[in-house]
Design an enzyme around this catalytic site. Structure first.
Site, PDB file in Angstrom:
ATOM      1  N   GLU A  56      -6.461  -8.125  -0.371  1.00  0.00           N
ATOM      2  CA  GLU A  56      -6.927  -8.150   1.015  1.00  0.00           C
ATOM      3  C   GLU A  56      -8.405  -7.827   1.053  1.00  0.00           C
ATOM      4  OE1 GLU A  56      -4.890  -5.523   3.697  1.00  0.00           O
ATOM      5  OE2 GLU A  56      -2.963  -5.878   2.746  1.00  0.00           O
ATOM      6  N   GLU A 115       0.801  -1.226   0.000  1.00  0.00           N
ATOM      7  CA  GLU A 115       0.000   0.000   0.000  1.00  0.00           C
ATOM      8  C   GLU A 115       0.839   1.284   0.000  1.00  0.00           C
ATOM      9  OE1 GLU A 115      -2.935  -0.155   3.133  1.00  0.00           O
ATOM     10  OE2 GLU A 115      -4.220  -1.426   1.909  1.00  0.00           O
TER      11      GLU A 115
HETATM   12  C1  GLA Z   1      -4.322  -2.632   5.091  1.00  0.00           C
HETATM   13  C2  GLA Z   1      -2.950  -3.269   5.162  1.00  0.00           C
HETATM   14  C3  GLA Z   1      -2.921  -4.506   5.982  1.00  0.00           C
HETATM   15  C4  GLA Z   1      -3.787  -4.396   7.194  1.00  0.00           C
HETATM   16  C5  GLA Z   1      -5.173  -4.088   6.769  1.00  0.00           C
HETATM   17  C6  GLA Z   1      -6.113  -4.105   7.942  1.00  0.00           C
HETATM   18  O1  GLA Z   1      -4.992  -2.808   3.934  1.00  0.00           O
HETATM   19  O2  GLA Z   1      -2.378  -3.508   3.917  1.00  0.00           O
HETATM   20  O3  GLA Z   1      -1.588  -4.751   6.348  1.00  0.00           O
HETATM   21  O4  GLA Z   1      -3.295  -3.418   8.026  1.00  0.00           O
HETATM   22  O5  GLA Z   1      -5.189  -2.844   6.148  1.00  0.00           O
HETATM   23  O6  GLA Z   1      -7.347  -3.672   7.677  1.00  0.00           O
END
Ligand code: GLA
Ligand code: ZN
Length: 671
Positions: free
Chosen positions: A303, A150
């Protein structure tokens, strides 16, 4: 296909074995198999563990995990751990730490907290990436490279300032050109040397900092982040040219121009965390944006949460069936991987209460574990039936990051400018009718579409007006709105009346734009009744006062000093037509308007339904697969017409009308 050697839907998620002892890891292997997990992502945050001091590596524990996962038939999406640099690195080379917009040098402690322009950061990131590539290049579990995590840090350090000046010099060549493009004559901001250019920080000014500079800074941060990705990707590709390389995108996507950022990624990947209470059309829109990043190719849902999150204001549990419905929404819209954060809930730290496949209870008889296992088994049965499938949409939505930024950086006409919310408003009207949509870049090929919707197309990039003209000339229907055609790529306004270069195509000119208070309404009175548009609708937000030239008037304002003047028009142009919505209409108007233009263009939903149900299709060499998803509380009924289908999830043959209960999903294949 994302990876030719893995012709199935990737199922699993983020796993942090460095938090667990051997016994727990053994238990995880058992539970993973039970849940149908075929891939995990690791070691996203483990840089400090993998490199305890500069150039000294500790990979043995990871070697063991890799082997163990593979023995259990589980693939690995291998992350370079470069999103969280070790403390020693920040201490030894403070230049890697970012400076925030207020000019404060930040201390070590956060993740995604490094200057993307730091040479030291890039050097050490490339070094550990190389170490990993050398070590795992031939490992049979290796499925993909997930670079960092991210991206999205904005830094305002001296090094960024220096590099920004270089970037500007490349872009504008001469200082005179830059002064002209930034219109620095306004408020006496002329510069005589690139060295005089400052970063757009809060300390320099308030919200009226020159938007043209801010816009370029956002472009620069995207370019720098892209270099940062390539810094690692090029190393990885040297060792494993056939393994796909990408970086996962945060669901909050404004900060970086993802069209640019993903140009050199082999696929797109994104983290889907809808806010509880959001309509499901919001993740649908974001999925469509993600599918657009690589021009319709499948992407990875890197995710999503198997249950509640911990960082929302109110962390609602995912309702029974909700994880499955949202997972299928992603697959139906182009995802070939369905991954979760996280596999096992951590004992401590920031996100200890974030949902996980295996919760603190550590048991398999939990609701969530059961739901995840059932879904795993189901996806296993689907195999490759929809894999690599494409979406055949006839409606395109123009979307553009520069437009987003410029529109929201601009001071006026309203403080409530929210591009994504505006795009969503128009998108939702199509979504609710189950009309499939593609998100289009300004550079996309428009020719296969019958309708293009261009909400708030404030920035008119070079060549775009001509493309839209020929689209309509050849029979396309274009729908444009208020805030169209105001500025060029440097945010300089266009003379000769808005919508500027689209004036001829829209057949009108806009004289003024009124901003309404949030609670204030005007109305659209339909003057020229059409089949679906009749009567009176409500409108708000902005009201363009406009003058038709060749356009015909469809609707007029119902009040204020511009009462009786046109607000909705249609301009027949060549074989097509261009609609202009001069004010933000209510949902009823949009419902009728979408019905009207879809009928005009001959665009239909895949299947008719009663009650709310999401319907999308993907098509690969094996043919078309239709997904039906009921996100709602009430049952819905889908009319299958004269055809007979197999529901691939139940194996049942169905025809006539299919009842789909709350949160249920059907995946249909024509018999
Ligand atoms: C983000 C991160 C993860 C985690 C999630 C939790 O998307 O990439 O590492 O922290 O949020 O919601
Ligand atoms: Zn910096």
């Amino acid at each position: 296909m994302i990876n030719e050697h893995m012709p199935f839907i990737w199922y699993g998620g983020d796993y942090n074995p460095d938090q667990w002892d051997e016994k727990t890891i053994e238990e995880d292997m058992r539970l993973f198999k039970k849940a149908g997990i075929n891939l995990v992502t690791l070691p996203v945050f483990s840089w400090a563990k993998l490199e305890p001091s500069e150039g000294v590596y500790n990979f043995e524990w990871l070697d063991e995990i890799m082997d163990k996962l593979w023995e259990n038939g589980i693939h690995v999406c291998m992350a370079t751990p470069t999103t969280a640099q070790p403390a020693w690195l920040s201490k030894k080379y403070p230049e890697v730490l970012p400076v925030d917009i207020a000019g404060r040098k930040r201390t070590h402690g956060m993740r995604v907290f490094f200057c993307v322009n730091s040479e030291k950061y890039r050097e050490r990131a490339a070094a550990i990436a190389e170490e990993m590539a050398k070590r795992y290049k031939d490992h049979p579990a290796l499925a993909a490279w997930h670079v960092a995590n991210e991206y999205g840090t904005y830094c305002y350090c001296e090094n960024c300032q220096r590099k920004f000046r270089i970037w500007l010099k490349e872009r504008y060549k001469t200082i005179e050109n830059l002064n002209e493009k930034w219109n620095t004559a306004f408020w006496g901001r002329i510069v005589y040397d690139f060295d005089e250019i400052m970063l757009p920080t809060e300390l320099n000014d308030d919200y009226r900092f020159n938007p043209a500079i801010q816009l370029d800074y956002m472009r620069f941060v995207t370019a720098s982040t892209k270099e940062c990705f390539e810094n690692e990707a090029s190393v990885l590709r040297r060792y494993t040219p056939d393994i796909p390389v990408f970086s996962n995108i945060s669901g909050y996507i404004k900060k970086l121009d993802q069209f640019t950022l993903t140009e050199n990624m082999d696929c797109a990947g994104w983290d889907n965390y809808p806010t509880p209470g959001d309509p499901v059309s919001i993740p649908a829109l974001k999925h469509d944006i993600m599918r657009a990043l690589k021009d319709g190719k499948p992407y990875i849902i890197t995710e999503q949460s198997p249950n509640q999150q911990n960082w929302q204001p109110y962390n609602k549990l995912k309702r029974p069936g909700e994880v499955r419905a949202l997972a299928y929404q992603g697959i139906a819209r182009g995802g070939d991987a369905c991954l979760f954060f996280q596999m096992r809930q951590s004992i401590g730290g920031q996100e200890k209460f974030h949902g996980a496949v295996i919760s603190h209870a550590g048991r398999e008889d939990t609701r969530i574990f059961r739901e995840i296992s059932d879904l795993g088994a189901e996806l296993g049965r689907l195999g490759d039936i929809c894999l690599d499938g494409r979406t055949d949409a006839k409606v395109g939505f123009l979307f553009d990051w520069d437009n987003w930024w410029a529109l929201e950086l601009t001071s006026g006409p309203t403080k409530d400018m929210d591009y994504l919310a505006q795009v969503h408003k128009y998108y939702k009207a199509f979504y609710e009718k189950n009309i499939q949509t593609d998100i289009l870049k300004v550079t996309s090929d428009f020719s296969k579409y019958k309708i293009i919707v261009a909400p708030l197309l404030y920035m008119m990039k070079e060549g775009l007006a001509e493309k839209l003209e020929s689209f309509v000339e050849n029979g396309g229907i274009l729908a444009a709105t208020y805030m169209t055609g105001l500025a060029d790529e440097n945010d300089r306004c266009i003379f000769g009346a808005y919508p500027g270069k689209l004036r001829k195509l829209m057949g009108l000119w806009v004289e003024e734009t009124d901003a309404l208070f949030p609670e204030e309404r005007n109305s659209i009175i339909i003057r020229k009744k059409t089949k679906h548009l009749k009567g009176v609708y409500s409108s708000g937000f902005l009201c363009d006062i406009l003058h038709p030239e060749t356009a015909e008037v469809i609707g007029e304002y119902g009040k204020d000093f511009y009462e009786g003047t046109p607000c909705v028009t249609k301009n027949v142009y060549g074989k097509g037509a261009a609609y202009y919505l001069g004010t933000e209409p209510d949902e009823e108007f949009l419902e009728d308007f979408v019905t009207e233009i879809c009928e005009e263009a001959g665009v239909h939903p895949l299947l008719e339904s009663e009650g709310r149900v999401e319907i999308c299709a993907r098509e690969n060499q094996k043919g078309q697969v239709i997904f039906l998803i009921n996100h709602e509380q009430e049952p819905a009924f889908v009319k299958l017409g004269a055809d007979t289908y197999e529901n691939l999830l139940t194996g049942k043959t169905i025809n006539g009308t299919l009842q789909l209960n709350s949160k249920d999903v059907a995946v249909l294949k024509k018999r």
